[in-house]
Design an enzyme around this catalytic site. Structure first.
Site, mmCIF file in Angstrom:
data_model
loop_
_atom_site.group_PDB
_atom_site.id
_atom_site.type_symbol
_atom_site.label_atom_id
_atom_site.label_comp_id
_atom_site.label_asym_id
_atom_site.label_seq_id
_atom_site.Cartn_x
_atom_site.Cartn_y
_atom_site.Cartn_z
ATOM 1 N N HIS A 199 9.550 -5.236 -0.865
ATOM 2 C CA HIS A 199 10.573 -5.602 -1.860
ATOM 3 C C HIS A 199 9.911 -5.504 -3.237
ATOM 4 O O HIS A 199 9.416 -4.446 -3.611
ATOM 5 C CB HIS A 199 11.086 -7.000 -1.500
ATOM 6 C CG HIS A 199 12.284 -7.464 -2.262
ATOM 7 N ND1 HIS A 199 13.055 -6.659 -3.058
ATOM 8 C CD2 HIS A 199 12.879 -8.709 -2.336
ATOM 9 C CE1 HIS A 199 14.050 -7.364 -3.588
ATOM 10 N NE2 HIS A 199 13.953 -8.605 -3.168
ATOM 11 N N HIS A 257 15.062 3.460 -0.013
ATOM 12 C CA HIS A 257 15.842 2.272 -0.335
ATOM 13 C C HIS A 257 16.883 2.067 0.750
ATOM 14 O O HIS A 257 17.423 3.043 1.273
ATOM 15 C CB HIS A 257 16.541 2.443 -1.691
ATOM 16 C CG HIS A 257 16.946 1.158 -2.295
ATOM 17 N ND1 HIS A 257 18.147 0.556 -2.003
ATOM 18 C CD2 HIS A 257 16.298 0.331 -3.143
ATOM 19 C CE1 HIS A 257 18.208 -0.582 -2.664
ATOM 20 N NE2 HIS A 257 17.116 -0.755 -3.355
ATOM 21 N N ASP A 284 10.709 0.922 -8.449
ATOM 22 C CA ASP A 284 9.305 0.506 -8.487
ATOM 23 C C ASP A 284 8.337 1.663 -8.664
ATOM 24 O O ASP A 284 7.158 1.446 -8.938
ATOM 25 C CB ASP A 284 8.949 -0.243 -7.194
ATOM 26 C CG ASP A 284 9.731 -1.525 -7.067
ATOM 27 O OD1 ASP A 284 9.786 -2.253 -8.068
ATOM 28 O OD2 ASP A 284 10.305 -1.774 -6.001
HETATM 29 C C1 LIG Z 1 12.801 0.166 0.969
HETATM 30 C C2 LIG Z 1 12.616 0.261 2.487
HETATM 31 C C3 LIG Z 1 12.069 -1.094 2.973
HETATM 32 C C4 LIG Z 1 14.000 0.497 3.121
HETATM 33 O O1 LIG Z 1 13.821 0.453 4.485
HETATM 34 P P1 LIG Z 1 14.978 0.751 5.562
HETATM 35 O O2 LIG Z 1 16.304 0.839 4.898
HETATM 36 O O3 LIG Z 1 14.804 -0.252 6.635
HETATM 37 O O4 LIG Z 1 14.630 2.207 6.051
HETATM 38 P P2 LIG Z 1 13.815 2.582 7.332
HETATM 39 O O5 LIG Z 1 12.505 1.847 7.346
HETATM 40 O O6 LIG Z 1 14.710 2.450 8.526
HETATM 41 O O7 LIG Z 1 13.503 4.100 7.046
HETATM 42 C C5 LIG Z 1 14.216 5.197 7.592
HETATM 43 C C6 LIG Z 1 13.235 6.314 7.886
HETATM 44 O O8 LIG Z 1 12.575 6.714 6.677
HETATM 45 C C7 LIG Z 1 11.163 6.450 6.775
HETATM 46 N N1 LIG Z 1 10.747 5.843 5.507
HETATM 47 C C8 LIG Z 1 11.390 4.896 4.806
HETATM 48 N N2 LIG Z 1 10.739 4.638 3.665
HETATM 49 C C9 LIG Z 1 9.665 5.443 3.659
HETATM 50 C C10 LIG Z 1 8.605 5.622 2.760
HETATM 51 N N3 LIG Z 1 8.558 4.918 1.620
HETATM 52 N N4 LIG Z 1 7.640 6.516 3.060
HETATM 53 C C11 LIG Z 1 7.705 7.226 4.208
HETATM 54 N N5 LIG Z 1 8.692 7.107 5.095
HETATM 55 C C12 LIG Z 1 9.654 6.214 4.830
HETATM 56 C C13 LIG Z 1 11.014 5.459 7.929
HETATM 57 O O9 LIG Z 1 9.731 5.571 8.517
HETATM 58 C C14 LIG Z 1 12.115 5.916 8.848
HETATM 59 O O10 LIG Z 1 11.711 7.102 9.473
HETATM 60 P P3 LIG Z 1 12.120 7.393 11.015
HETATM 61 O O11 LIG Z 1 13.614 7.555 10.982
HETATM 62 O O12 LIG Z 1 11.392 8.631 11.360
HETATM 63 O O13 LIG Z 1 11.678 6.192 11.787
HETATM 64 C C15 LIG Z 1 11.661 1.414 2.870
HETATM 65 O O14 LIG Z 1 12.183 2.636 2.381
HETATM 66 C C16 LIG Z 1 10.251 1.184 2.351
HETATM 67 O O15 LIG Z 1 9.475 0.490 3.006
HETATM 68 N N6 LIG Z 1 9.890 1.766 1.151
HETATM 69 C C17 LIG Z 1 8.581 1.552 0.585
HETATM 70 C C18 LIG Z 1 8.515 0.205 -0.102
HETATM 71 C C19 LIG Z 1 9.298 0.187 -1.396
HETATM 72 O O16 LIG Z 1 9.170 1.070 -2.235
HETATM 73 N N7 LIG Z 1 10.094 -0.883 -1.547
HETATM 74 C C20 LIG Z 1 10.845 -1.103 -2.769
HETATM 75 C C21 LIG Z 1 12.310 -1.073 -2.528
HETATM 76 S S1 LIG Z 1 13.181 -1.176 -4.077
#
Ligand SMILES: CC(C)(COP(=O)(O)OP(=O)(O)OC[C@H]1O[C@@H](n2cnc3c(N)ncnc32)[C@H](O)[C@@H]1OP(=O)(O)O)[C@@H](O)C(=O)NCCC(=O)NCCS
Length: 425
Positions: free
Chosen positions: A268, A307, A363
């Protein structure tokens, strides 16, 4: 006219049900009637991480993740960032309309009036170790304010709430600045009520022995814009924490502390700090391709990418990128920008990221600006928490005034052992 209803046939009993649809949703409680007999509790929905569940009705923030749209109270984020100050936007988010000139004057005066911290709170901050993380200090100190303002627990009293809202918006920058000064071993600087919200914050952060610290107006405005972009984002993890904790009628200081805790996580608000660490690890533009390869192999995530809601470019990231250019005109270019741009270029052309609709989020670039302004990465999430306090408070107030809301208490699907007797051996 087309009926707004869902017909359900229960294959277990062959009974049929008609469930009304409002605003594209069905009420989970309407499913409870779907049961196999008198002993059956009734149907529930199972939705870990709230992937497809609306937990409230809200009139504060609108996001269309597919189109990359963000609006506060109907106003596009781009227009608010261009034309308003952070405190104007805070008023809008909390009260639903932009303030008139006299309303704004009163609002600014009231917030300014609440920037001081009680001296005992200053002493409380002194108790932290020199290397304490600023987010831990912020969350703990804001929780401690609950003991300074015990009347804040009367959360159903409109006037009590209104006062705490002003206190929290006024004091968050002061606590944030003190956590920073503490980590450097510098004396605390008292707020200066002649300055704007962000100028005062910069003054409390950077003032040394000079009688007056002149904040650079471009940097103060850039920070103000960043605060506007971070002010609210509907039902994200920390807003949900604020609503959940606040639903027990805990006081707002403790609820904001819980929201700060949620924000601190690397998935987050902690992501901006992680982005900088990631850019340090990558080290140079030449290493970007190999790093992306490791991300695709599942070794780690690309921080600042992806996201839950935005499946198109995050509109805030576009404004942050624009603000970065303005900041670099004053501070000089942050060399990390080149690595970030290369990372964005390579990722946006790559099938892995295209298929999963992964784009830079707010971010990704904000940390680069903060670092250019002179902040250490540990402070980045604190810089997120200051403006987000406004969103948390608006969500909290909306929740308390919503007659449909009760204490938040999800159900579970129990998967443990059936009843069994303790047999002592
Ligand atoms: C923001 C976040 C938590 C959203 O998560 P979510 O909606 O639960 O999405 P998921 O984790 O289900 O991701 C879907 C797919 O994309 C991939 N993915 C998501 N974010 C990714 C990232 N930053 N880098 C690489 N792969 C990513 C996941 O591994 C998943 O792949 P799969 O389908 O092969 O398993 C996630 O994108 C993340 O962890 N981002 C990095 C942290 C970040 O920048 N957070 C700030 C948010 S404002």
């Amino acid at each position: 006219m087309q009926r707004e209803a869902l017909s359900i046939l229960d294959q277990r009993t062959h009974a049929t049900y008609e469930i009304p649809i409002h605003n594209g949703t069905i009420r989970a409680m309407d499913l409870r009637q779907i049961a196999t007999g008198h002993d059956d509790f009734g149907l529930m929905t199972y939705d870990p991480a709230f992937m497809n569940t609306a937990s409230c009705q809200s009139s504060i923030t609108f996001i269309d993740g597919e189109k990359g749209i963000l609006r506060y109270r109907g106003y596009p984020i781009e227009q608010l960032a261009e034309k308003c100050t952070f405190l104007e936007v805070a008023y809008l988010i909390l009260f639903g309309e932009l303030p008139t000139e006299p309303q704004l004057k009163d609002w600014v005066a009231e917030i300014t009036h609440h920037t001081m911290l009680h001296e005992t709170t200053k002493k409380f901050l002194e108790g932290f170790r020199y290397d304490a993380h600023p987010m831990g200090m912020l969350a703990s100190t804001v929780a401690a304010l609950s003991t300074v303002y015990p009347e804040s627990r009367h959360v159903l009293d409109h006037n009590v709430r209104a006062l705490q809202i002003k206190r929290l918006i006024g004091k968050m920058p002061t606590i944030a600045a003190y956590t920073y000064r503490h980590s450097l071993g510098y004396p605390y600087v008292y707020p200066n009520n002649d300055l704007s919200y962000t100028e005062n914050f910069l003054n409390m952060l950077w003032k040394m022995v000079e009688p007056k610290y002149p904040a650079n107006p471009f940097l103060a405005r850039a920070l103000d814009i960043l605060f506007i972009l971070h002010a609210d984002h509907e039902q994200n993890c920390s807003a949900n924490a604020m609503r959940a904790v606040g639903s027990s009628q805990a006081d707002p200081f403790l609820s904001i502390a819980a929201a700060c805790a949620a924000l601190s996580g690397p998935l987050h608000g902690g992501a901006n700090e992680e982005v900088l660490k990631m850019l340090d690890v990558i080290g140079s533009k030449d290493n970007v391709s190999a790093y992306v390869g490791k991300v695709k192999a599942g070794e780690f995530k690309l921080m600042g990418f992806g996201h839950r809601i935005y499946k198109n470019y995050d509109p805030r990231a576009r404004i942050v990128k624009w603000a970065a250019d303005k900041v670099f005109e004053v501070t000089g270019r942050n060399p990390k920008l080149d690595i970030a741009l290369e990372l964005e270029r390579i990722a946006l052309e790559d099938e892995y990221f295209i298929k999963r609709k992964l784009y830079p989020n707010v971010d990704f670039y904000s940390g680069i600006i903060y670092q250019a302004m002179g902040f250490k990465p540990e402070m980045f999430t604190v810089l997120f928490a200051i403006p987000r306090t406004v969103g948390w408070l608006a969500q909290w107030q909306e929740m308390l005034c919503d007659a449909e809301q009760k204490i938040a208490r999800p159900r579970q699907v129990y998967t443990g052992p059936a009843a069994r007797d303790v047999v002592l051996t």
